[in-house]
Design a protein around this motif. Structure first.
Motif, PDB file in Angstrom:
ATOM      1  N   ALA A 306      28.562  26.085  62.571  1.00 29.25           N
ATOM      2  CA  ALA A 306      29.364  27.307  62.538  1.00 29.25           C
ATOM      3  C   ALA A 306      30.850  26.999  62.656  1.00 29.25           C
ATOM      4  O   ALA A 306      31.690  27.585  61.953  1.00 29.25           O
ATOM      5  N   VAL A 322      27.198  26.152  56.719  1.00 29.72           N
ATOM      6  CA  VAL A 322      26.311  27.272  57.039  1.00 29.72           C
ATOM      7  C   VAL A 322      24.854  26.833  56.928  1.00 29.72           C
ATOM      8  O   VAL A 322      24.010  27.227  57.750  1.00 29.72           O
ATOM      9  N   SER A 325      24.118  24.914  60.084  1.00 20.57           N
ATOM     10  CA  SER A 325      23.966  25.803  61.234  1.00 20.57           C
ATOM     11  C   SER A 325      22.585  26.451  61.263  1.00 20.57           C
ATOM     12  O   SER A 325      21.959  26.566  62.324  1.00 20.57           O
ATOM     13  N   PHE A 396      26.219  37.917  53.032  1.00 22.00           N
ATOM     14  CA  PHE A 396      27.011  37.531  54.198  1.00 22.00           C
ATOM     15  C   PHE A 396      26.401  38.100  55.476  1.00 22.00           C
ATOM     16  O   PHE A 396      26.281  37.412  56.497  1.00 22.00           O
ATOM     17  N   SER A 400      24.372  35.902  58.531  1.00 19.60           N
ATOM     18  CA  SER A 400      24.944  36.025  59.871  1.00 19.60           C
ATOM     19  C   SER A 400      23.935  36.546  60.884  1.00 19.60           C
ATOM     20  O   SER A 400      24.206  36.558  62.094  1.00 19.60           O
ATOM     21  N   THR A 433      26.355  31.530  67.675  1.00 21.66           N
ATOM     22  CA  THR A 433      26.391  31.018  66.307  1.00 21.66           C
ATOM     23  C   THR A 433      26.431  32.159  65.298  1.00 21.66           C
ATOM     24  O   THR A 433      27.167  32.103  64.307  1.00 21.66           O
ATOM     25  N   GLY A 434      25.627  33.193  65.528  1.00 20.91           N
ATOM     26  CA  GLY A 434      25.670  34.350  64.639  1.00 20.91           C
ATOM     27  C   GLY A 434      27.044  34.996  64.617  1.00 20.91           C
ATOM     28  O   GLY A 434      27.544  35.401  63.558  1.00 20.91           O
ATOM     29  N   THR A 437      29.444  32.690  62.671  1.00 19.59           N
ATOM     30  CA  THR A 437      29.144  32.765  61.234  1.00 19.59           C
ATOM     31  C   THR A 437      29.661  34.070  60.644  1.00 19.59           C
ATOM     32  O   THR A 437      30.179  34.100  59.521  1.00 19.59           O
ATOM     33  N   THR A 438      29.518  35.155  61.396  1.00 21.83           N
ATOM     34  CA  THR A 438      30.045  36.445  60.933  1.00 21.83           C
ATOM     35  C   THR A 438      31.561  36.378  60.728  1.00 21.83           C
ATOM     36  O   THR A 438      32.088  36.887  59.733  1.00 21.83           O
ATOM     37  N   LEU A 441      32.324  34.187  57.503  1.00 21.47           N
ATOM     38  CA  LEU A 441      32.049  34.865  56.241  1.00 21.47           C
ATOM     39  C   LEU A 441      32.869  36.143  56.097  1.00 21.47           C
ATOM     40  O   LEU A 441      33.210  36.543  54.976  1.00 21.47           O
TER      41      LEU A 441
END
Length: 513
Positions: A306, A322, A325, A396, A400, A433-434, A437-438, A441
């Motif tokens: 991430a 990604v 991750s 995306f 996420s 991590t989510g 990642t959000t 993206l």
């Protein structure tokens, strides 16, 4: 003098094979046959794609029929040459293998359709479609084999074809990426072969069902922890897990975009599947002892992937991180070992196969519309194509882990399974991590889609051959996010089948022998 006929039942399978049981060997056989036909027609460049796409559609149908057959009747086994197992090489399909095989076929079909407009005459001339069918033969064989050595063989088949795909075009950056990709995978393959030789020396068999029985009966005194650690390292390298994950973001951005999409969707997931099969089904006690190490590797893979995505300005390189991750989330589920954790790992793998393939396709289209993959120069994509922007946003959100898309449910499963055993730090890592990642993206969408273009964009249009598979994969993520019940139930049964392989063993040794 009368001659008594030999009793073949002691050595051979004498009962006729049920027609439906042939489905377990048809996917790899069909891919090899189709690839051979395309190779014979290699001079007919205009026919390559139009023959390959129907062949891939047939592969999807075969895998769907196999999944339905396994779901209704339990694991299915066919032994080569009719020799009784463990002497005959077995193909065995259970729910886990059939689910992975079907998801892989869907991804390959989407890639084949996308390639109709992405692979030019030079790519067809150098064998893109035969390589793709050979890749799918290796992927299908790996998911459906019941023999550890033949798992190695199918890994080799998919690696050979992937080497051909990654250098397609022979550009300097492709050669550089291929060297990094090949070196680490060859090291992992060597470790895999060493572990498999060691395994045979201990058990005198490479049949997975036979190993599961013998390992459970003779665990004391055998160095099974060494075996499990070797397989964890070998398959972890192939899956791009920390600390041997650097090869993936250094190589996946170099080939043609459709090749990157297929690699992201398929190759690392074969490594995850092999980890699930060996550590959960064959060596569950050793997996339990290694659980904290696997959890640490999974958490590090998640976070570093991430953070790497946040630090990239090239969207293809960013997507490589990604992918990494997501591998961490699957390792976290594997480390837990519970039905919820293993089920979450299976669900996330299936989700990642679909979503990462689609994301690379979307990145390729973004670069085509804007003339660059650099976020510092990308812009104006929403004005160029609102439908394409909407599909990208769905993907995306899905990758996420946001509701109501497919990535939400497996993350919930893994996070809940971690909380159930008090591993709050692992749950926090999944959530962190989510969130990261959000942000990564969201930055892509804000800069590449909403920000106005600085200059005139290339006069490019999105061909239907690219938009249709992208829309189909995005629709799958929405469908499994909104209506997950049937898939969740199937995945839970698949996870239980790995943890309790009696049905798998019974399909290989129906008499209990």
């Amino acid at each position: 003098m009368a001659v008594n006929p030999a009793d073949l039942s002691a050595a051979l399978v004498t009962t006729p094979v049920a027609p439906a049981d042939w489905l377990v060997v048809l996917p790899p056989a069909w891919c090899i046959l189709s690839g051979a036909v395309l190779l014979m027609l290699r001079k007919s460049l205009h026919l390559q794609g139009w023959l390959a796409v129907p062949a891939l559609a047939v592969l999807v149908l075969l895998d769907a029929l196999l999944l339905a057959h396994v779901a209704q009747n339990g694991p299915v086994t066919m032994v080569m040459g009719r020799w009784l197992p463990p002497f005959g090489i077995a193909f065995t399909a259970d729910l886990t293998g059939a689910l992975f095989a079907l998801a892989g076929a869907v991804v390959a079909l989407a890639g084949g359709v996308h390639a109709l407009g992405d692979i030019d005459g030079s790519g067809r001339r150098y064998g893109f479609y035969p390589f793709l069918l050979l890749l799918m033969a290796g992927v299908s064989g790996a998911f459906l084999t019941g023999d550890v050595f033949n798992l190695y063989v199918w890994f080799e088949v998919l690696l050979i074809s992937s080497f051909g795909l990654i250098v397609l075009g022979s550009e300097p950056r492709q050669i550089d990426g291929a060297v990094k990709y090949a070196f680490l995978n060859l090291v992992a393959t060597t470790l895999f072969l060493i572990a498999t030789g060691y395994l045979y020396g201990l058990f005198g068999t490479l049949n997975m069902a036979d190993i599961a029985v013998k390992a459970a009966e003779n665990r004391a005194g055998l160095p099974l922890m060494t075996l499990a650690a070797l397989y964890l390292l070998a398959f972890g390298m192939k899956a791009a897990a920390f600390p041997v994950n650097f090869w993936l973001p250094a190589s996946y951005h170099t080939p043609r975009v459709v090749v990157s999409a297929l690699f992201a969707g398929l190759l690392t997931k074969v490594g995850i599947y092999a980890l699930l099969r060996t550590l959960v089904m064959l060596f569950p006690v050793e997996r339990e002892e290694l659980s904290f190490v696997i959890a640490l590797a999974g958490a590090a893979t998640m976070v570093l992937g991430a953070l790497g995505a946040l630090g990239q300005s090239d969207i293809r390189r960013m997507l490589g991180y990604v992918v990494v991750s997501g591998i961490g989330t699957m390792l976290a589920g594997l480390s837990l070992g519970s039905p919820g954790g293993v089920g979450g790992a299976i669900f996330y793998a299936l989700h990642s196969m679909v979503v990462m393939t689609a994301l690379y396709m979307a990145a390729g289209l973004a670069g085509r519309l804007a003339g660059t993959f650099d976020l510092n120069r990308l812009g104006g994509l929403h004005g160029r194509s609102a439908p394409f922007s909407a599909l990208s946003l769905v993907l995306f959100f899905a990758v996420s882990g946001l509701p109501p898309f497919s990535g939400f449910w497996p993350k919930v499963m893994v996070a809940k399974a971690a909380m159930d055993i008090g591993a709050w730090w692992l749950t926090a890592t999944v959530l962190l991590t989510g969130f990261l990642t959000t942000i990564a993206l969201g930055r892509v969408f804000a800069l590449a889609y909403w920000r106005p273009a600085e200059g005139a964009l290339p006069d490019e249009a999105i061909p239907a051959s690219a938009l249709v598979p992208l829309a189909a994969l995005a629709a799958l993520t929405v469908a499994f996010g909104l209506f997950p019940d049937a898939l969740l139930a199937t995945i839970q049964h698949a996870a239980q089948g790995l943890a309790d392989p009696r049905a798998y063993i019974g399909s290989v040794f129906p008499e209990g022998g």
